[in-house]
Write a protein that holds these residues in place. Structure first.
Motif, PDB file in Angstrom:
ATOM      1  N   GLU A  59       1.595  -1.675 -10.994  1.00 23.87           N
ATOM      2  CA  GLU A  59       1.671  -0.233 -10.776  1.00 23.87           C
ATOM      3  C   GLU A  59       0.294   0.379 -10.567  1.00 23.87           C
ATOM      4  N   ASN A  60      -0.764  -0.326 -11.001  1.00 26.19           N
ATOM      5  CA  ASN A  60      -2.113   0.199 -10.794  1.00 26.19           C
ATOM      6  C   ASN A  60      -2.491   0.305  -9.324  1.00 26.19           C
ATOM      7  N   TYR A  61      -1.774  -0.424  -8.461  1.00 28.30           N
ATOM      8  CA  TYR A  61      -2.083  -0.369  -7.030  1.00 28.30           C
ATOM      9  C   TYR A  61      -1.441   0.823  -6.339  1.00 28.30           C
ATOM     10  N   VAL A  62      -0.497   1.482  -6.984  1.00 25.75           N
ATOM     11  CA  VAL A  62       0.209   2.586  -6.333  1.00 25.75           C
ATOM     12  C   VAL A  62      -0.748   3.703  -5.910  1.00 25.75           C
ATOM     13  N   PRO A  63      -1.680   4.153  -6.770  1.00 25.38           N
ATOM     14  CA  PRO A  63      -2.610   5.196  -6.318  1.00 25.38           C
ATOM     15  C   PRO A  63      -3.464   4.775  -5.122  1.00 25.38           C
ATOM     16  N   ILE A  64      -3.867   3.510  -5.084  1.00 28.30           N
ATOM     17  CA  ILE A  64      -4.645   3.027  -3.933  1.00 28.30           C
ATOM     18  C   ILE A  64      -3.794   3.067  -2.667  1.00 28.30           C
ATOM     19  N   LEU A  65      -2.536   2.664  -2.778  1.00 28.38           N
ATOM     20  CA  LEU A  65      -1.635   2.677  -1.622  1.00 28.38           C
ATOM     21  C   LEU A  65      -1.392   4.110  -1.147  1.00 28.38           C
ATOM     22  N   LEU A  66      -1.280   5.036  -2.080  1.00 28.96           N
ATOM     23  CA  LEU A  66      -1.124   6.442  -1.690  1.00 28.96           C
ATOM     24  C   LEU A  66      -2.399   6.957  -1.020  1.00 28.96           C
ATOM     25  N   ALA A  67      -3.551   6.533  -1.528  1.00 29.45           N
ATOM     26  CA  ALA A  67      -4.814   6.918  -0.889  1.00 29.45           C
ATOM     27  C   ALA A  67      -4.886   6.362   0.528  1.00 29.45           C
ATOM     28  N   LYS A  68      -4.397   5.133   0.708  1.00 27.21           N
ATOM     29  CA  LYS A  68      -4.350   4.546   2.048  1.00 27.21           C
ATOM     30  C   LYS A  68      -3.446   5.353   2.969  1.00 27.21           C
ATOM     31  N   MET A  69      -2.301   5.781   2.453  1.00 23.88           N
ATOM     32  CA  MET A  69      -1.390   6.596   3.252  1.00 23.88           C
ATOM     33  C   MET A  69      -2.047   7.920   3.646  1.00 23.88           C
ATOM     34  N   MET A  70      -2.780   8.494   2.695  1.00 23.69           N
ATOM     35  CA  MET A  70      -3.483   9.744   2.991  1.00 23.69           C
ATOM     36  C   MET A  70      -4.466   9.554   4.137  1.00 23.69           C
ATOM     37  N   GLN A  71      -5.191   8.443   4.113  1.00 25.71           N
ATOM     38  CA  GLN A  71      -6.139   8.159   5.179  1.00 25.71           C
ATOM     39  C   GLN A  71      -5.432   7.871   6.493  1.00 25.71           C
ATOM     40  N   GLU A  72      -4.333   7.143   6.436  1.00 25.49           N
ATOM     41  CA  GLU A  72      -3.663   6.706   7.659  1.00 25.49           C
ATOM     42  C   GLU A  72      -2.920   7.836   8.371  1.00 25.49           C
ATOM     43  N   PRO A 109       0.541  16.978  -1.169  1.00 26.03           N
ATOM     44  CA  PRO A 109       1.959  16.914  -1.522  1.00 26.03           C
ATOM     45  C   PRO A 109       2.794  16.139  -0.513  1.00 26.03           C
ATOM     46  N   LEU A 110       2.371  16.132   0.751  1.00 21.50           N
ATOM     47  CA  LEU A 110       3.102  15.378   1.770  1.00 21.50           C
ATOM     48  C   LEU A 110       3.079  13.883   1.478  1.00 21.50           C
ATOM     49  N   VAL A 111       1.998  13.423   0.884  1.00 22.80           N
ATOM     50  CA  VAL A 111       1.893  12.007   0.503  1.00 22.80           C
ATOM     51  C   VAL A 111       2.542  11.766  -0.856  1.00 22.80           C
ATOM     52  N   THR A 112       2.320  12.672  -1.782  1.00 24.15           N
ATOM     53  CA  THR A 112       2.857  12.506  -3.135  1.00 24.15           C
ATOM     54  C   THR A 112       4.375  12.333  -3.129  1.00 24.15           C
ATOM     55  N   ARG A 113       5.056  12.969  -2.200  1.00 19.60           N
ATOM     56  CA  ARG A 113       6.525  12.868  -2.168  1.00 19.60           C
ATOM     57  C   ARG A 113       7.011  11.437  -1.943  1.00 19.60           C
ATOM     58  N   TYR A 114       6.125  10.576  -1.399  1.00 18.78           N
ATOM     59  CA  TYR A 114       6.511   9.189  -1.140  1.00 18.78           C
ATOM     60  C   TYR A 114       6.164   8.249  -2.300  1.00 18.78           C
TER      61      TYR A 114
END
Length: 344
Positions: free
Chosen positions: A80-93, A60-65
């Protein structure tokens, strides 16, 4: 150049006057980045699209962004298909727990975690990813690893057949030796990001590489587009030695045998036998749907690899990088190109 000069200046300030630099970036970060051109206008040349719909598996901390990431993706020409990948990157980072949520400060030559505004971090990180994606011609895995390693990995990998774990390890070892470090970057960065993503990721962009419909012209007696679309559904799947069906996964010749068979074209099992079975043609006669063969990629028979030509000097194939689109006549495959043939 103004952005680089300003970023370097702040980077120097950060190194020698850390408390002052943090205050500057915290309170005036957005103004600084706009003035220096980092937060600028959307890209005039959108990054090639090479990814289907997927889902981020993040906290949820990542989803809010997500709204901010989606806005930045649109701004910099990413679908828009790249948004989930970018969120996954944020989760990793960062897992969404740090102000520099995308860990993007180093991409503008600032110290690690120098950006103190999550919105700035997202804008800088998404912009940098869009730039890397363009340079990598839409290759998502290559782009992810290059986000971690830096853009220098793109040309290094492309000269050696594209993204692969082996190339990531070799590049990391080379850079660590150059810099005198124990290690350089995260060699498993692609896997680490994709564990937070549910969906297929193409290894190489398919933009500008779609086959044209032939349906019998040029000597082919099958629907090239159907063969291509059958193969393309497996883009991003891992290479499986000995694999010859969707149930097992595919090696190079297995991908050819299975998918040509769906259009009534029967091929033998191995790359060498497939070469023996097709009508040989000059590379100047190549049309989408023809097969391209390579030698010397491992010890064994003369022909050791095969792909289907899809036009514009590219092929779809299954290699150590997975099922992907690759250049036929340049880089690694260009060095091992052997012959072309037409199945019937």
């Amino acid at each position: 150049m103004a952005a680089i000069a300003t970023a370097k200046a702040v980077g120097t300030l950060y190194r020698f006057k850390k408390p002052i630099a943090i205050a500057v970036i915290s309170f005036f970060g957005v103004i600084f980045l706009i003035a220096s051109g980092v937060l600028d206008t959307p890209s005039d040349n959108p990054a090639p699209s090479s990814i289907g719909a997927g889902k981020a598996k993040v906290s949820p901390l990542v989803t809010r962004y997500e709204p901010a990431v989606a806005a930045a993706a649109k701004k910099y020409g990413l679908s828009e298909n790249y948004v989930p990948i970018l969120l996954a990157k944020m989760m990793q980072e960062s897992g969404g727990r740090l102000p520099d949520v995308m860990q993007s400060s180093e991409s503008i030559q600032l110290g690690r975690n120098a950006i103190k505004d999550p919105m700035v971090s997202i804008d800088v990180g998404v912009k940098y990813f869009s730039e890397v994606l363009k340079e990598a011609n839409g290759d998502v895995k290559l782009s992810l690893q290059s986000y971690n390693f830096g853009k220098g990995f793109i040309s290094y990998a492309n000269k050696r057949g594209g993204y692969s774990k082996e190339n990531a390890v070799a590049f990391s070892n080379m850079m660590a030796a150059k810099k005198g470090w124990r290690r350089y970057g995260d060699i498993n960065y692609v896997d680490h990001v994709l564990r937070y993503y549910d969906g297929n990721v193409n290894s190489t962009a398919t933009a500008n590489a779609q086959p044209v419909s032939t349906n019998g012209s040029g000597g082919q007696n099958f629907d090239v587009n159907k063969v291509y679309s059958d193969m393309a559904q497996y883009l991003g799947d891992k290479y499986v030695w000995g694999g010859a069906s969707p149930a097992t996964g595919f090696d190079c010749s297995g991908l050819m045998q299975w998918n040509y068979a769906q259009s009534g074209i029967k091929l033998p099992r191995t790359a060498q036998l497939q070469y023996n079975a097709v009508t040989k043609i000059d590379k100047n006669e190549l049309r989408p749907g023809d097969m391209v063969f390579f030698a010397g990629t491992y010890a064994g028979p003369t022909v050791t690899h095969v792909g289907m030509y899809i036009g514009n000097g590219k092929m779809i194939n299954s290699s150590s990088s997975g099922v992907n689109i690759a250049n036929v006549f340049t880089g690694y495959w260009g060095q091992h190109y052997y012959a072309a043939g037409r199945p019937s």
